[in-house]
Design a protein around this motif. Structure first.
Motif, PDB file in Angstrom:
ATOM      1  N   ALA A  52     -20.766  19.000 -11.915  1.00  0.00           N
ATOM      2  CA  ALA A  52     -21.091  19.733 -10.912  1.00  0.00           C
ATOM      3  C   ALA A  52     -20.422  18.967 -10.649  1.00  0.00           C
ATOM      4  N   LEU A  53     -20.696  18.335  -9.900  1.00  0.00           N
ATOM      5  CA  LEU A  53     -20.354  17.093  -8.551  1.00  0.00           C
ATOM      6  C   LEU A  53     -18.697  17.441  -8.438  1.00  0.00           C
ATOM      7  N   GLU A  54     -17.731  16.869  -9.202  1.00  0.00           N
ATOM      8  CA  GLU A  54     -16.870  16.822  -9.918  1.00  0.00           C
ATOM      9  C   GLU A  54     -16.712  18.631  -9.411  1.00  0.00           C
ATOM     10  N   ASN A  55     -17.072  19.759 -10.080  1.00  0.00           N
ATOM     11  CA  ASN A  55     -16.027  21.732  -9.484  1.00  0.00           C
ATOM     12  C   ASN A  55     -16.451  21.372  -8.129  1.00  0.00           C
ATOM     13  N   LEU A 113     -14.480  22.202  -2.881  1.00  0.00           N
ATOM     14  CA  LEU A 113     -14.204  22.265  -1.198  1.00  0.00           C
ATOM     15  C   LEU A 113     -12.804  21.015  -0.694  1.00  0.00           C
ATOM     16  N   ARG A 114     -12.697  20.023  -1.469  1.00  0.00           N
ATOM     17  CA  ARG A 114     -11.075  19.674  -0.953  1.00  0.00           C
ATOM     18  C   ARG A 114     -10.467  20.831   0.190  1.00  0.00           C
ATOM     19  N   GLU A 121     -14.857  33.485  -6.597  1.00  0.00           N
ATOM     20  CA  GLU A 121     -12.846  32.909  -6.384  1.00  0.00           C
ATOM     21  C   GLU A 121     -12.662  32.221  -6.591  1.00  0.00           C
ATOM     22  N   ALA A 122     -13.711  30.878  -6.019  1.00  0.00           N
ATOM     23  CA  ALA A 122     -13.064  30.022  -6.607  1.00  0.00           C
ATOM     24  C   ALA A 122     -13.442  29.567  -7.427  1.00  0.00           C
ATOM     25  N   ASP A 123     -14.302  29.989  -8.795  1.00  0.00           N
ATOM     26  CA  ASP A 123     -14.260  30.182 -10.485  1.00  0.00           C
ATOM     27  C   ASP A 123     -12.603  30.939 -10.421  1.00  0.00           C
ATOM     28  N   ASN A 124     -12.549  31.492 -10.033  1.00  0.00           N
ATOM     29  CA  ASN A 124     -11.201  32.573 -10.169  1.00  0.00           C
ATOM     30  C   ASN A 124      -9.663  31.127 -10.249  1.00  0.00           C
ATOM     31  N   ASN A 125     -10.236  30.659  -9.315  1.00  0.00           N
ATOM     32  CA  ASN A 125      -8.835  29.375  -9.172  1.00  0.00           C
ATOM     33  C   ASN A 125      -7.463  30.279  -7.192  1.00  0.00           C
ATOM     34  N   GLN A 126      -8.595  30.769  -6.953  1.00  0.00           N
ATOM     35  CA  GLN A 126      -8.376  31.407  -5.805  1.00  0.00           C
ATOM     36  C   GLN A 126      -7.900  30.721  -4.574  1.00  0.00           C
ATOM     37  N   VAL A 161      -7.120   9.218  -5.525  1.00  0.00           N
ATOM     38  CA  VAL A 161      -7.846  10.060  -3.715  1.00  0.00           C
ATOM     39  C   VAL A 161      -8.520   8.612  -3.062  1.00  0.00           C
ATOM     40  N   ASP A 162      -8.482   9.013  -1.836  1.00  0.00           N
ATOM     41  CA  ASP A 162      -9.429   7.823  -1.433  1.00  0.00           C
ATOM     42  C   ASP A 162     -10.636   7.207  -1.478  1.00  0.00           C
ATOM     43  N   ALA A 163     -10.481   5.415  -2.117  1.00  0.00           N
ATOM     44  CA  ALA A 163     -11.264   5.330  -2.051  1.00  0.00           C
ATOM     45  C   ALA A 163     -12.666   5.337  -0.682  1.00  0.00           C
ATOM     46  N   LYS A 164     -11.709   5.373  -0.192  1.00  0.00           N
ATOM     47  CA  LYS A 164     -13.060   5.827   1.708  1.00  0.00           C
ATOM     48  C   LYS A 164     -13.873   6.705   1.691  1.00  0.00           C
ATOM     49  N   SER A 165     -13.962   7.811   0.938  1.00  0.00           N
ATOM     50  CA  SER A 165     -13.792   9.310   1.192  1.00  0.00           C
ATOM     51  C   SER A 165     -14.925   9.572  -0.849  1.00  0.00           C
ATOM     52  N   ILE A 166     -16.091   9.834  -0.588  1.00  0.00           N
ATOM     53  CA  ILE A 166     -17.389  10.330  -1.639  1.00  0.00           C
ATOM     54  C   ILE A 166     -16.746  11.267  -2.016  1.00  0.00           C
ATOM     55  N   LEU A 167     -16.568  12.759  -1.027  1.00  0.00           N
ATOM     56  CA  LEU A 167     -16.084  14.421  -1.852  1.00  0.00           C
ATOM     57  C   LEU A 167     -14.642  13.624  -2.640  1.00  0.00           C
ATOM     58  N   HIS A 168     -13.617  13.234  -2.094  1.00  0.00           N
ATOM     59  CA  HIS A 168     -12.258  12.717  -2.960  1.00  0.00           C
ATOM     60  C   HIS A 168     -12.394  12.256  -4.593  1.00  0.00           C
ATOM     61  N   MET A 169     -13.686  11.255  -4.152  1.00  0.00           N
ATOM     62  CA  MET A 169     -14.251  10.188  -5.486  1.00  0.00           C
ATOM     63  C   MET A 169     -14.112  11.088  -6.918  1.00  0.00           C
ATOM     64  N   LEU A 170     -15.577  11.924  -5.490  1.00  0.00           N
ATOM     65  CA  LEU A 170     -16.304  13.063  -6.743  1.00  0.00           C
ATOM     66  C   LEU A 170     -15.239  13.764  -8.152  1.00  0.00           C
ATOM     67  N   THR A 171     -14.428  13.937  -6.732  1.00  0.00           N
ATOM     68  CA  THR A 171     -13.361  15.508  -7.612  1.00  0.00           C
ATOM     69  C   THR A 171     -12.354  14.510  -8.591  1.00  0.00           C
ATOM     70  N   LEU A 172     -12.415  13.006  -9.055  1.00  0.00           N
ATOM     71  CA  LEU A 172     -12.746  12.415 -10.263  1.00  0.00           C
ATOM     72  C   LEU A 172     -13.064  12.661 -11.490  1.00  0.00           C
ATOM     73  N   GLY A 173     -13.964  13.120 -11.543  1.00  0.00           N
ATOM     74  CA  GLY A 173     -15.504  13.446 -12.771  1.00  0.00           C
ATOM     75  C   GLY A 173     -15.051  12.169 -13.476  1.00  0.00           C
ATOM     76  N   ALA A 174     -15.553  10.583 -12.800  1.00  0.00           N
ATOM     77  CA  ALA A 174     -15.061   9.731 -14.045  1.00  0.00           C
ATOM     78  C   ALA A 174     -16.382   9.727 -14.768  1.00  0.00           C
ATOM     79  N   ASP A 175     -16.803   9.663 -15.991  1.00  0.00           N
ATOM     80  CA  ASP A 175     -17.580   9.221 -16.341  1.00  0.00           C
ATOM     81  C   ASP A 175     -17.756   8.290 -16.914  1.00  0.00           C
ATOM     82  N   GLN A 176     -19.094   7.662 -17.783  1.00  0.00           N
ATOM     83  CA  GLN A 176     -18.714   6.194 -18.703  1.00  0.00           C
ATOM     84  C   GLN A 176     -17.476   6.166 -19.102  1.00  0.00           C
TER      85      GLN A 176
END
Lengths: 157, 101
Positions: free
Chosen positions: A118-121, A126-127, A150-155, B46-61
């Motif tokens: 969820a955090l990843e999504n 939001l980027r 719309e975001a879910d549909n990759n718009q 991603v930029d390691a100084k941005s929380i938002l950007h690091m979370l996009t990695l979805g890096a699990d264990q």
């Protein structure tokens, strides 16, 4: 994981009236309660757990966005909601900016993967600055929901 | 200018993965250095100084990440960041309210 998989449509709130972190968190968890996503007798416990998590470090992740969250044994699946604050809430974010957009997540303790997805999504979508700006400008919960779909549909990405 | 370039591979070993709290700890630490610091997962950078950007990695264990730093304090930055990852984000896990109970 898509937004529609964890965001409760009925619990989305816009024009939220809150001056501080605790107020906005209470307001969002009340919305989850009203939507039937959390139970009345667990409400206070969930609010306190989220506030306690904030004490460890703000969940303000930058760009005017926060993701207050907790694990809680009373939920069987990940539940979440979205709130928009026009005036902004002081959230002690790392970048010092007020928070205008909040995603609240309550997840079962044994499902760390769902929480991470969820955090990843949320962060991935939001980027996109347009998506982020449109969400913050939403006046009605229906507008938020439409943007999420719309975001879910990759718009946006 | 003493421009350094450093690169290390780390594995996310904590059970919860790179969620909000570890990302915040990493960003807070990375911000203390002047170097440009990136996290790389496969083709994502991603930029390691941005929380938002690091979370996009979805890096699990178990996720393997490359940390790269470029700048005057690149080596020092990587030493600190690698130590934080390898400690399994010590502060995070010891306070541990996120742990299931």
């Amino acid at each position: 994981m898509k937004f529609v998989d964890f965001v409760s449509r009925e619990a989305i709130r816009t024009n939220i009236e809150a001056d501080n972190k605790e107020q906005v968190i209470r307001s969002m968890s009340s919305a989850l309660l009203e939507a039937g996503k959390i139970s009345e007798d667990q409400h206070e416990s969930i609010v306190e757990a989220i506030l306690k998590r904030e004490e460890l470090g703000s969940t303000g992740i930058g760009r005017g966005v926060a993701v207050p969250h907790t694990k809680h044994p009373s939920v069987k699946e990940l539940v979440g909601t979205v709130a928009v604050s026009e005036s902004g809430v002081d959230f002690d974010s790392l970048d010092g900016e007020k928070v205008h957009l909040l995603f609240m997540l309550v997840s079962p303790p044994d499902r760390p993967g769902d929480h991470l997805r969820a955090l990843e999504n949320i962060s991935r979508q939001l980027r996109d600055e347009t998506f982020c700006r449109f969400l913050k400008q939403s006046k009605e919960p229906a507008d938020v929901w439409q943007l999420l779909e719309e975001a879910d549909n990759n718009q946006f990405v | 200018m003493n421009e350094q370039f450093a690169r290390r591979v780390v594995v996310i070993t904590n059970e919860q993965g790179l969620h909000a709290r570890p990302a915040q700890l990493l960003a807070r630490l990375a911000l203390q250095f002047d170097s440009i610091i990136d996290l790389v997962r496969d083709s994502q950078r991603v930029d390691a100084k941005s929380i938002l950007h690091m979370l996009t990695l979805g890096a699990d264990q178990g996720t393997k990440l490359i940390i790269e730093a470029k700048g005057p304090d690149a080596e020092e930055a990587l030493d600190a960041l690698v130590r934080l990852v390898e400690s399994e984000f010590a502060a995070d896990e010891t306070i541990g309210q996120e742990k299931s109970g």
